[in-house]
Write a protein that holds these residues in place. Structure first.
Motif, short mmCIF file in Angstrom:
data_model
loop_
_atom_site.label_atom_id
_atom_site.label_comp_id
_atom_site.label_asym_id
_atom_site.label_seq_id
_atom_site.Cartn_x
_atom_site.Cartn_y
_atom_site.Cartn_z
N THR A 1 0.82 -1.21 0.00
CA THR A 1 0.00 0.00 0.00
C THR A 1 0.85 1.26 0.00
O THR A 1 0.52 2.25 -0.65
CB THR A 1 -0.93 0.00 1.23
OG1 THR A 1 -1.77 -1.16 1.16
CG2 THR A 1 -1.78 1.25 1.29
N ARG A 2 1.97 1.21 0.70
CA ARG A 2 2.81 2.42 0.81
C ARG A 2 3.82 2.54 -0.32
O ARG A 2 4.56 3.50 -0.39
CB ARG A 2 3.54 2.40 2.16
CG ARG A 2 2.62 2.60 3.35
CD ARG A 2 3.38 2.49 4.65
NE ARG A 2 3.87 1.13 4.87
CZ ARG A 2 4.63 0.77 5.89
NH1 ARG A 2 4.98 1.67 6.79
NH2 ARG A 2 5.02 -0.48 6.04
N LYS A 3 3.87 1.56 -1.22
CA LYS A 3 4.87 1.58 -2.29
C LYS A 3 4.47 2.56 -3.38
O LYS A 3 3.30 2.69 -3.72
CB LYS A 3 5.01 0.17 -2.90
CG LYS A 3 6.04 0.10 -4.03
CD LYS A 3 6.14 -1.32 -4.56
CE LYS A 3 7.06 -1.41 -5.77
NZ LYS A 3 8.42 -1.04 -5.45
N HIS A 4 5.49 3.26 -3.93
CA HIS A 4 5.25 4.11 -5.10
C HIS A 4 4.79 3.24 -6.26
O HIS A 4 5.40 2.21 -6.56
CB HIS A 4 6.54 4.84 -5.48
CG HIS A 4 6.51 5.40 -6.86
ND1 HIS A 4 5.70 6.47 -7.20
CD2 HIS A 4 7.16 5.03 -7.98
CE1 HIS A 4 5.86 6.73 -8.48
NE2 HIS A 4 6.75 5.88 -8.97
N ILE A 5 3.70 3.60 -6.90
CA ILE A 5 3.15 2.83 -8.01
C ILE A 5 3.57 3.50 -9.31
O ILE A 5 3.15 4.62 -9.61
CB ILE A 5 1.61 2.77 -7.93
CG1 ILE A 5 1.18 2.20 -6.58
CG2 ILE A 5 1.05 1.92 -9.06
CD1 ILE A 5 -0.31 2.29 -6.34
N SER A 6 4.40 2.82 -10.06
CA SER A 6 4.90 3.38 -11.32
C SER A 6 3.81 3.34 -12.38
O SER A 6 2.82 2.61 -12.29
CB SER A 6 6.11 2.58 -11.80
OG SER A 6 5.71 1.28 -12.20
N ALA A 7 4.04 4.14 -13.43
CA ALA A 7 3.10 4.13 -14.57
C ALA A 7 3.07 2.76 -15.22
O ALA A 7 2.03 2.32 -15.72
CB ALA A 7 3.50 5.20 -15.58
N GLY A 8 4.21 2.06 -15.22
CA GLY A 8 4.26 0.72 -15.80
C GLY A 8 3.38 -0.25 -15.04
O GLY A 8 2.63 -1.03 -15.64
N LEU A 9 3.46 -0.21 -13.70
CA LEU A 9 2.62 -1.09 -12.89
C LEU A 9 1.15 -0.73 -13.07
O LEU A 9 0.30 -1.62 -13.15
CB LEU A 9 3.02 -1.00 -11.41
CG LEU A 9 2.21 -1.86 -10.45
CD1 LEU A 9 2.21 -3.33 -10.86
CD2 LEU A 9 2.72 -1.72 -9.01
N ARG A 10 0.85 0.56 -13.15
CA ARG A 10 -0.54 0.95 -13.39
C ARG A 10 -1.06 0.39 -14.71
O ARG A 10 -2.21 -0.06 -14.80
CB ARG A 10 -0.67 2.48 -13.38
CG ARG A 10 -0.65 3.08 -11.98
CD ARG A 10 -1.18 4.50 -11.98
NE ARG A 10 -0.33 5.39 -12.78
CZ ARG A 10 0.69 6.08 -12.30
NH1 ARG A 10 1.01 5.95 -11.01
NH2 ARG A 10 1.39 6.86 -13.08
N ALA A 11 -0.21 0.38 -15.74
CA ALA A 11 -0.62 -0.16 -17.03
C ALA A 11 -0.91 -1.66 -16.94
O ALA A 11 -1.86 -2.16 -17.53
CB ALA A 11 0.46 0.11 -18.08
N VAL A 12 -0.08 -2.38 -16.16
CA VAL A 12 -0.28 -3.82 -15.98
C VAL A 12 -1.58 -4.07 -15.24
O VAL A 12 -2.38 -4.94 -15.61
CB VAL A 12 0.91 -4.43 -15.23
CG1 VAL A 12 0.62 -5.90 -14.88
CG2 VAL A 12 2.19 -4.34 -16.05
N VAL A 13 -1.81 -3.32 -14.16
CA VAL A 13 -3.03 -3.49 -13.37
C VAL A 13 -4.26 -3.24 -14.23
O VAL A 13 -5.24 -4.00 -14.17
CB VAL A 13 -3.01 -2.55 -12.14
CG1 VAL A 13 -4.36 -2.56 -11.44
CG2 VAL A 13 -1.92 -2.97 -11.17
N GLU A 14 -4.23 -2.20 -15.04
CA GLU A 14 -5.38 -1.88 -15.88
C GLU A 14 -5.64 -3.00 -16.91
O GLU A 14 -6.79 -3.28 -17.26
CB GLU A 14 -5.17 -0.55 -16.60
CG GLU A 14 -5.30 0.66 -15.69
CD GLU A 14 -6.63 0.69 -14.96
OE1 GLU A 14 -7.67 0.52 -15.62
OE2 GLU A 14 -6.62 0.88 -13.72
N ALA A 15 -4.57 -3.63 -17.40
CA ALA A 15 -4.73 -4.70 -18.37
C ALA A 15 -5.32 -5.95 -17.72
O ALA A 15 -6.01 -6.73 -18.39
CB ALA A 15 -3.38 -5.03 -19.01
#
Length: 294
Positions: A277-291
């Protein structure tokens, strides 16, 4: 601060999190000896020992623990600053490391890997599939995939596709010798594969219908931790297997396997992609989550 100073601090940060030079080197993309050399240079420069090293373990000294507590937020801020540059790119940039159970990784990532990388050409995706229970923080993963029932506190979880279901399957040759079981209790009269974790610990076959929950502990002569082998064993006619339905789907379709007890095999809990929860969420990880999300 010199670039070499920052590199040495990053090497120390990686070792401190992993408690392992080899894994720290893998995360940084260098050899374990390079990481060790960088940390030794840092210790020599500050004049304080930061790590206790033995042939079997690595631990933090009191000074090392203090430094790590200050470094972690700082590197998080640096990561956020670098990731903010993604707004000036057409697509996310960088590596995303994800851990997933080997038994389900193909069902989760098979349909999305191609489109995800095609739509994000600057994204580097590293998927480590293992049924060993992994601490994603200690082992340097950005995220993991798990069933909801096994998630820990302190994690942000996002529901993802697909929703899986376990099935009991056997070959036509097996059912030529044994009657088809009608209820889970009938399995006591059958040869059943014992499902085991990589640790060797067995886990039961679980069934539910109309609020009635039954756990069956196989006692057969074959114990396996790999579902491909379970499917192969079932097709050979030696025993019944309890596997993900999707794993056996093609064999069920062509008649090599037959499913039984279908009305007792309800869908499992949803799968989730999770990250600290406290980890910085990169744009790359956000793209993976959305997929992956439902």
């Amino acid at each position: 601060m010199r670039a070499t100073d920052l590199s040495e601090l990053a090497a120390f940060d990686a070792v401190a999190r992993h408690r392992n030079f080899r894994r720290a080197g893998a995360e940084r993309g260098v050899t374990a000896s390079a990481i060790s050399h960088a940390v030794s240079n840092l210790e020599a420069r500050v004049g304080i020992r930061l790590l206790n090293r033995t042939t079997r373990s690595v631990s933090l000294t009191e000074a090392g623990a203090m430094l790590l507590s200050q470094l972690s937020p700082a590197f998080g801020e640096i990561g956020s600053a670098l990731d903010a540059l993604n707004q000036y790119r057409d697509t996310p940039f960088g590596k995303v490391r994800i851990n997933a159970p080997n038994s389900i990784a193909r069902f989760v990532f098979g349909p999305v890997m191609g489109p995800l990388l095609a739509n994000n050409p600057n994204l580097e995706l590293e998927i480590v599939a293992t049924d060993r229970l992994v601490d994603i923080v200690k082992e340097g993963f950005d995220a993991g995939i798990r069933l909801g029932e096994s998630l820990r506190d302190g994690m942000t979880a996002v529901k993802i596709k697909p929703r899986l279901r376990l099935a009991v399957v056997g070959s036509p040759a097996y059912f030529a010798r044994y009657p088809v079981p009608r209820t889970p209790t009938d399995l006591k009269e059958h040869v059943c594969i014992r499902n085991i974790h990589p640790s060797g610990r067995a886990y039961p076959w679980e069934f539910s219908r109309a609020g009635n929950i039954i756990e069956f502990e196989p006692t057969g002569p074959l114990s396996l931790d790999d579902q491909e082998l379970m499917v192969e064993a079932a097709m050979s006619g030696v025993a019944l297997a309890y596997v993900w339905e999707d794993r056996a789907r093609s064999h069920l379709a062509n008649g090599e396997l037959v499913e039984c007890l279908a009305s007792w095999c309800a869908p499992e809990d949803w799968l989730y992609v999770y990250y600290p929860t406290r980890k910085h969420i990169s744009a790359g990880l956000r793209a993976v989550v959305e997929a992956l999300r439902v």
